[in-house]
Design a protein around this motif. Structure first.
Motif, PDB file in Angstrom:
ATOM      1  N   ASN A   6      32.718 -71.475 -51.062  1.00 39.95           N
ATOM      2  CA  ASN A   6      31.377 -70.550 -50.417  1.00 39.95           C
ATOM      3  C   ASN A   6      31.503 -69.157 -50.834  1.00 39.95           C
ATOM      4  N   SER A   7      32.338 -68.589 -51.113  1.00 41.05           N
ATOM      5  CA  SER A   7      32.360 -67.131 -51.373  1.00 41.05           C
ATOM      6  C   SER A   7      31.310 -66.576 -52.044  1.00 41.05           C
ATOM      7  N   PRO A   8      30.881 -65.272 -51.526  1.00 41.91           N
ATOM      8  CA  PRO A   8      29.571 -64.938 -52.080  1.00 41.91           C
ATOM      9  C   PRO A   8      29.772 -64.703 -53.783  1.00 41.91           C
ATOM     10  N   GLY A   9      28.959 -64.894 -54.553  1.00 41.74           N
ATOM     11  CA  GLY A   9      29.037 -64.702 -55.980  1.00 41.74           C
ATOM     12  C   GLY A   9      29.735 -65.722 -56.823  1.00 41.74           C
ATOM     13  N   MET A  10      30.204 -66.946 -56.078  1.00 41.23           N
ATOM     14  CA  MET A  10      30.914 -67.891 -56.796  1.00 41.23           C
ATOM     15  C   MET A  10      30.003 -68.783 -57.927  1.00 41.23           C
ATOM     16  N   VAL A  11      28.860 -69.100 -57.510  1.00 43.04           N
ATOM     17  CA  VAL A  11      27.924 -69.444 -58.417  1.00 43.04           C
ATOM     18  C   VAL A  11      27.658 -68.525 -59.781  1.00 43.04           C
ATOM     19  N   ALA A  12      27.397 -67.216 -59.249  1.00 45.35           N
ATOM     20  CA  ALA A  12      27.019 -66.291 -60.647  1.00 45.35           C
ATOM     21  C   ALA A  12      28.324 -66.213 -61.363  1.00 45.35           C
ATOM     22  N   ALA A  13      29.239 -66.249 -60.755  1.00 53.97           N
ATOM     23  CA  ALA A  13      30.642 -66.166 -61.746  1.00 53.97           C
ATOM     24  C   ALA A  13      30.813 -67.458 -62.630  1.00 53.97           C
ATOM     25  N   LEU A  14      30.601 -68.451 -62.225  1.00 56.26           N
ATOM     26  CA  LEU A  14      30.792 -69.706 -62.891  1.00 56.26           C
ATOM     27  C   LEU A  14      29.468 -69.902 -63.921  1.00 56.26           C
ATOM     28  N   ASP A  15      28.457 -69.148 -63.518  1.00 55.23           N
ATOM     29  CA  ASP A  15      27.465 -69.437 -64.740  1.00 55.23           C
ATOM     30  C   ASP A  15      27.432 -68.084 -65.471  1.00 55.23           C
ATOM     31  N   SER A  16      28.544 -67.151 -65.337  1.00 60.16           N
ATOM     32  CA  SER A  16      28.461 -65.970 -66.109  1.00 60.16           C
ATOM     33  C   SER A  16      29.399 -66.519 -67.586  1.00 60.16           C
ATOM     34  N   ARG A  17      29.107 -65.333 -68.613  1.00 58.71           N
ATOM     35  CA  ARG A  17      29.798 -65.805 -69.858  1.00 58.71           C
ATOM     36  C   ARG A  17      31.345 -65.827 -70.011  1.00 58.71           C
ATOM     37  N   HIS A  18      32.053 -65.000 -68.896  1.00 54.30           N
ATOM     38  CA  HIS A  18      33.556 -64.971 -69.075  1.00 54.30           C
ATOM     39  C   HIS A  18      33.958 -65.372 -67.560  1.00 54.30           C
ATOM     40  N   PRO A  19      33.721 -66.599 -66.956  1.00 52.52           N
ATOM     41  CA  PRO A  19      33.963 -66.906 -65.684  1.00 52.52           C
ATOM     42  C   PRO A  19      35.595 -66.477 -65.395  1.00 52.52           C
ATOM     43  N   THR A  20      36.487 -66.796 -66.091  1.00 55.97           N
ATOM     44  CA  THR A  20      37.877 -66.734 -65.983  1.00 55.97           C
ATOM     45  C   THR A  20      38.238 -65.173 -65.431  1.00 55.97           C
ATOM     46  N   ALA A  21      37.669 -64.257 -66.417  1.00 55.50           N
ATOM     47  CA  ALA A  21      37.813 -62.861 -65.864  1.00 55.50           C
ATOM     48  C   ALA A  21      37.395 -62.415 -64.391  1.00 55.50           C
ATOM     49  N   VAL A  22      36.441 -63.134 -63.877  1.00 59.45           N
ATOM     50  CA  VAL A  22      35.821 -62.962 -62.548  1.00 59.45           C
ATOM     51  C   VAL A  22      36.756 -63.633 -61.570  1.00 59.45           C
ATOM     52  N   LEU A  23      36.967 -64.967 -61.893  1.00 62.51           N
ATOM     53  CA  LEU A  23      37.755 -65.794 -60.911  1.00 62.51           C
ATOM     54  C   LEU A  23      39.196 -65.680 -60.626  1.00 62.51           C
ATOM     55  N   GLN A  24      39.804 -65.420 -61.973  1.00 59.37           N
ATOM     56  CA  GLN A  24      41.414 -65.464 -61.975  1.00 59.37           C
ATOM     57  C   GLN A  24      41.926 -64.557 -60.971  1.00 59.37           C
ATOM     58  N   PRO A  25      41.349 -63.343 -60.788  1.00 59.05           N
ATOM     59  CA  PRO A  25      42.047 -62.482 -59.861  1.00 59.05           C
ATOM     60  C   PRO A  25      41.887 -62.881 -58.435  1.00 59.05           C
ATOM     61  N   ARG A  26      40.465 -63.377 -58.365  1.00 61.46           N
ATOM     62  CA  ARG A  26      40.129 -63.656 -57.028  1.00 61.46           C
ATOM     63  C   ARG A  26      40.932 -64.935 -56.397  1.00 61.46           C
ATOM     64  N   ALA A  27      40.982 -65.960 -57.483  1.00 60.04           N
ATOM     65  CA  ALA A  27      41.712 -67.189 -57.007  1.00 60.04           C
ATOM     66  C   ALA A  27      43.159 -66.751 -56.649  1.00 60.04           C
ATOM     67  N   GLU A  28      43.844 -65.859 -57.366  1.00 61.79           N
ATOM     68  CA  GLU A  28      45.215 -65.587 -56.844  1.00 61.79           C
ATOM     69  C   GLU A  28      45.457 -64.631 -55.759  1.00 61.79           C
ATOM     70  N   ALA A  29      44.354 -63.948 -55.418  1.00 67.63           N
ATOM     71  CA  ALA A  29      44.107 -63.065 -54.305  1.00 67.63           C
ATOM     72  C   ALA A  29      43.909 -63.911 -53.029  1.00 67.63           C
ATOM     73  N   ALA A  30      43.163 -64.937 -53.202  1.00 67.87           N
ATOM     74  CA  ALA A  30      42.751 -65.766 -52.097  1.00 67.87           C
ATOM     75  C   ALA A  30      43.757 -66.813 -51.713  1.00 67.87           C
ATOM     76  N   SER A  31      44.505 -67.511 -52.715  1.00 68.97           N
ATOM     77  CA  SER A  31      45.735 -68.255 -52.555  1.00 68.97           C
ATOM     78  C   SER A  31      46.719 -67.572 -51.881  1.00 68.97           C
ATOM     79  N   LYS A  32      46.812 -66.293 -51.782  1.00 71.80           N
ATOM     80  CA  LYS A  32      47.975 -65.536 -51.159  1.00 71.80           C
ATOM     81  C   LYS A  32      47.579 -65.333 -49.660  1.00 71.80           C
ATOM     82  N   ARG A  33      46.370 -64.922 -49.622  1.00 69.78           N
ATOM     83  CA  ARG A  33      45.689 -64.833 -48.068  1.00 69.78           C
ATOM     84  C   ARG A  33      45.666 -66.200 -47.377  1.00 69.78           C
ATOM     85  N   ALA A  34      45.158 -67.379 -48.069  1.00 71.57           N
ATOM     86  CA  ALA A  34      45.064 -68.673 -47.442  1.00 71.57           C
ATOM     87  C   ALA A  34      46.445 -69.061 -47.025  1.00 71.57           C
ATOM     88  N   GLY A  35      47.433 -68.699 -47.826  1.00 71.09           N
ATOM     89  CA  GLY A  35      49.055 -69.301 -47.729  1.00 71.09           C
ATOM     90  C   GLY A  35      49.104 -70.710 -48.464  1.00 71.09           C
TER      91      GLY A  35
END
Length: 924
Positions: free
Chosen positions: A74-103
């Protein structure tokens, strides 16, 4: 010396006495089981902690993984990132940072084809995920345990238990754009045992230390309590105490808190003439007169109170034993003061005067009535002090008013007692103006008692009325004492003591006694006057606050009775409040106490209930608001007066619907109603009981719904109807049941029968009784339609309504009714949700109700000249007699009422005027 008084220590060689050794051994025996219990509790706590930690680890992992997945999805920009041409470039760093913050161990995002867009191991990005996403594509969220097999390219070592949450990512149109997976290892949240185990072991050690300390303290306390005495020494000390107790010339009683005589010494047995076996018996069962038994049973302390017992005047002192240890009770000492009076030459006269003052304190002021108190004053002094006593009061005092501080020689004769045969005294009720030469006028001027020892030699008093004065002398009156009745520095009246015939003349020694007697009576008269004034004010206030008649309505046939208490007005009230939709609210309440405060509080609550009913609230919601109001009243009063008691109030609120025949009841601390079925069967329905008003503490109020047949009767009442000092609750309710078991009585007849059977002429408490017989609205006068979501259905509904108006013979209301329904139904279709229904009720008025599933309430607003809409509710308000909104459990109802009877203004005229006003507003 210590051994002679029984205070020496026992024999021995310096060691502790045998009794203390036994006590120490007993404490030691109690210590061993305490140790075993502590050990068992520690072991049980450790086992329970291990089991809890295992379960807590799984729960924590499920919650942690689900929270992380939902937050990332439900984070902002999630749908836009999935529908973009290069979703991995946007989501991979966000996923690594989020997993560290969430433990969590990983956050993986896949698209709708299960292709990994993010992954902690970059080489697996773009591969297909092993898990299925079928439930997520259907819009569901799943949380599941997983265990990776060995040699599988995964995020965890093979065989490690983990929890995985799968959450869909939704677009604005509701479709699924992708799936977020978050996982965590269970072992990362299972450290509770290592954290809590030291605390448990430390608590066990602390408990052992406390137990050991307690054993030592108990042993020391037992040693201090016995003062090192052996049993024989304690017995010898008790013998000395008993000898001294029975040798003193003062009566001693020890009375337990339940009224049992624990100890009576010889002097007390002699003074009170008690039987030998008085100890161990109740204070009221040993042959004492009622006044003496009441005095000894009082809980309040008594200091040197002179009390007459037989022919003895006893000085009574009483104190509680609770502050000095031992059982709760009191000790009473009695001293015979009769012997002291005998020493003086005027012992008999002094005792009679003392007894007369005692009797005056008991007999004067028994009622809070000015005239009765004056009569009691005149009666108590005849014949022991005077042959005739006359009491004259200021006119305003008799009516309960505040007397002026200016001296007034005009008095109203209020009471006469004594030997009145042939005496030419002014009669009771006569208004008398005393001349300056009379002893009455001199007493008022000086404020002191006036003595005329020989009326034959006195001349000034005869100038008042020479003829009457001569006849008074001929009838035998020869001596008088006149004393002003003063309280708080204000003259209330005067009392005249007359002696006649062979009675001795008054002497100077009699003046002080007459003044003392008059002073006590003046206080009682002033109290009665103030009560009369307050009672009159409270009665006036209460009558203005209670309903003076019943409103017109067709749902119920109602009768009521209200009886004020004998001691004064109270806080009982009732009300019958018509509600929209052929409904009626019945209210009965009770404010604790009597007087102005209770009446004023009752008025506040009644007005609050009436205003809250105008908002058409449910029964439970209304009592909730009323509870908050009482709490605010208490807070405001406590801020002004620290000694102000908390307002005690109860209330029962019932709403009866004449269409469905249902009655919804909520009560806060109040007695439940009585239900009389049409066949005469009486029951007391079990309705939920909430705390009294002001004590709810924000807790929800529960309701009960009763289905009442036509002709049923509902009786609502306050506790004064069935409870009093001579009758308990169960007996009173059974009497009420017997009276109500008459099916053919009208509500009016039922009210009268209940009062005749259950109440005395002057009840001790206020009584409010409300009896209502149910009616059911004729089904032919109820018409309902389902409203579809299609705006085109409005015209069809309008045509059905017009035909119904013609069937009911209400053609004059057809046009305005169609207009009202068009506006309300259109608004329900446009702004409301299903289910939508239209209902017409023909009662005293024509009621239009439109219900929908939305809870949004419409508001009447003034539309601007440039607005295209916003005038519908204005037209409804102009056409209808009244309109409003009622919230229900499933939405709301908007209703409008029109008068069926011709009030001199036809609906078409009203509508024309409303449309003209709107046109003029638009034109301006």
């Amino acid at each position: 010396m210590k051994r002679a008084l029984g205070l020496g220590r026992g024999s021995g060689s310096g060691s502790r006495p045998r009794s203390l050794l036994y006590l120490g051994s007993a404490a030691g025996q109690a210590f061993v089981p305490q140790v075993l219990i502590v050990v068992l509790l520690v072991a049980a706590a450790v086992i329970a902690l291990v089991l809890y930690a295992q379960q807590a680890g799984v729960r924590e992992a499920r919650q942690q993984s689900l929270t992380a997945a939902q937050a990332f999805a439900n984070s902002p920009g999630m749908v836009a990132a999935l529908d973009s041409r290069h979703p991995t470039a946007v989501l991979q760093p966000r996923a690594e940072a989020a997993s560290k913050r969430a433990g969590v161990n990983w956050i993986v995002v896949v698209n709708t084809h299960r292709i990994r867009l993010t992954y902690p191991i970059p080489k697996f990005i773009g591969t297909k995920a092993s898990f299925t996403i079928g439930p997520q594509m259907a819009g569901r969220t799943t949380v599941e345990p997983i265990s990776f097999p060995p040699r599988t390219p995964a995020l965890l070592p093979g065989g490690q238990e983990s929890i995985r949450a799968l959450v869909p990512v939704f677009r604005d149109d509701g479709s699924v754009a992708g799936v977020v997976s978050a996982g965590v290892k269970v072992k990362k949240v299972t450290g509770l045992v290592q954290q809590q185990l030291p605390i448990i072991l430390g608590a066990g050690a602390g408990a052992l230390a406390v137990s050991t300390t307690g054993t030592v303290l108990v042993s020391r306390r037992l040693r201090r309590q016995t003062h090192g005495l052996r049993p024989m020494e304690m017995a010898r000390m008790y013998e000395h105490h008993d000898a001294v107790l029975h040798a003193v010339r003062e009566g001693v009683l020890i009375i337990a808190s339940d009224g049992l005589l624990l100890l009576v010494n010889d002097e007390a047995r002699r003074l009170l003439d008690l039987p030998v076996e008085a100890e161990g018996r109740d204070i009221g069962d040993v042959g004492l007169d009622s006044e003496t038994a009441r005095l000894l049973a009082l809980e309040e302390p008594v200091t040197d109170q002179v009390h007459l017992v037989g022919d003895r005047l006893l000085a009574v002192n009483k104190r509680s034993t609770a502050p000095y240890g031992g059982l709760t009770g009191s000790v009473v000492t009695l001293r015979d003061t009769t012997e002291l009076a005998v020493v003086s030459g005027r012992a008999e006269a002094g005792r009679e005067r003392l007894k007369l003052l005692y009797d005056a304190g008991v007999k004067i002021g028994t009622t809070l009535n000015v005239v009765s108190t004056a009569e009691e004053l005149s009666q108590v002094a005849v014949p022991r002090f005077a042959d005739v006593v006359v009491v004259d009061l200021v006119e305003v005092v008799v009516r309960g008013g505040e007397p002026a501080r200016e001296l007034r020689r005009q008095m109203r004769r209020t009471a006469i007692s004594g030997q009145l045969d042939g005496l030419p005294l002014y009669p009771v009720g006569e208004l008398i103006t005393f001349m300056e030469t009379t002893p009455q006028a001199r007493a008022l001027e000086t404020g002191r008692a006036q003595l005329e020892a020989d009326l034959r030699e006195a001349e000034g008093w005869q100038e008042q009325d020479p003829g009457r004065a001569q006849r008074m002398l001929e009838s035998g009156l020869h001596s008088v004492i006149t004393v002003p009745l003063q309280a708080r520095g204000v003259v209330l009246g005067m009392v005249n003591f007359w002696r006649k015939a062979d009675s001795p003349s008054f002497e100077e020694d009699d003046l002080s006694f007459a003044q003392e007697l008059a002073a006590r009576a003046a206080v009682c008269i002033d109290n009665a006057r103030r009560f009369t004034r307050e009672h009159a004010m409270a009665v006036t206030l209460q009558r203005s606050l209670l309903p003076r008649g019943l409103p017109e309505q067709n749902a119920l046939e109602v009768a009521w009775r209200y009886l004020p208490a004998q001691a004064g007005v109270g806080g009982d009230w009732f009300d019958v409040i018509p509600l929209p939709g052929a409904r009626v609210a019945l209210v009965v309440g009770d404010v604790v106490g009597h007087g102005l405060h209770a009446a004023a509080t009752m008025g506040q609550l009644r007005i609050a209930v009436y205003n809250l009913s105008a908002l058409d609230l449910s029964a439970d919601e209304l009592l909730g608001h009323l509870d908050e109001l009482v709490t605010q009243i208490d807070a405001a009063e406590s801020g002004e007066d620290v000694d102000q008691e908390v307002t005690g109030a109860t209330c029962l609120y019932a709403i009866y619907d004449a269409v469905s025949g249902t009655c919804t009841i909520a009560r806060a601390g109040h007695l439940g109603p009585a239900l009389i079925r049409p066949d005469g069967a009486v029951s007391f329905p079990d309705t939920p009981l909430s705390p009294p008003l002001g004590l709810g503490g924000g807790l929800p109020v529960e309701t009960a719904t009763l289905h009442l047949a036509k002709g049923s009767r509902l009786a609502l009442f306050t506790d004064g109807l069935i409870e009093n000092r001579h009758r308990d609750f169960d007996t009173g309710r059974q009497l009420l049941r017997n009276v109500l078991t008459h099916p053919h009585r009208s509500p009016e007849q039922t009210c009268q029968a209940v009062l005749d059977a259950l109440l005395p002429e002057r009840p001790a408490d206020d009584v409010a009784l409300l009896v209502a017989r149910t009616r059911i609205l004729d089904p032919a006068h109820v018409r309902e339609w389902d409203v579809p979501s299609d705006p085109a259905a409005v015209s069809r509904i309008r045509a059905d309504v017009a035909r119904q108006m013609e069937t009911w013979g209400l053609q004059q209301l057809a046009f305005t009714t169609e207009l009202i329904i068009s506006e309300l139904v259109t608004n329900a279709i446009r702004y409301g949700t299903q289910p939508r229904r239209l209902r017409l009720l023909r009662d005293r008025n024509l009621i239009c109700e439109v219900a929908d599933g939305s809870s949004t309430s419409p508001h009447l607003r003034r539309a601007a000249t440039t607005d295209e809409g916003g005038r519908g509710l204005f037209l409804v308000a102009q056409c209808a007699q009244r309109w409003g909104t009622r919230h229900t459990a499933h939405g709301k109802i908007i209703w409008a009422e029109q008068s069926i009877h011709d009030d001199g203004r036809t609906p078409s005229t009203a509508l024309a005027e409303a449309l003209m006003d709107q046109w003029e507003e638009l034109a301006s």
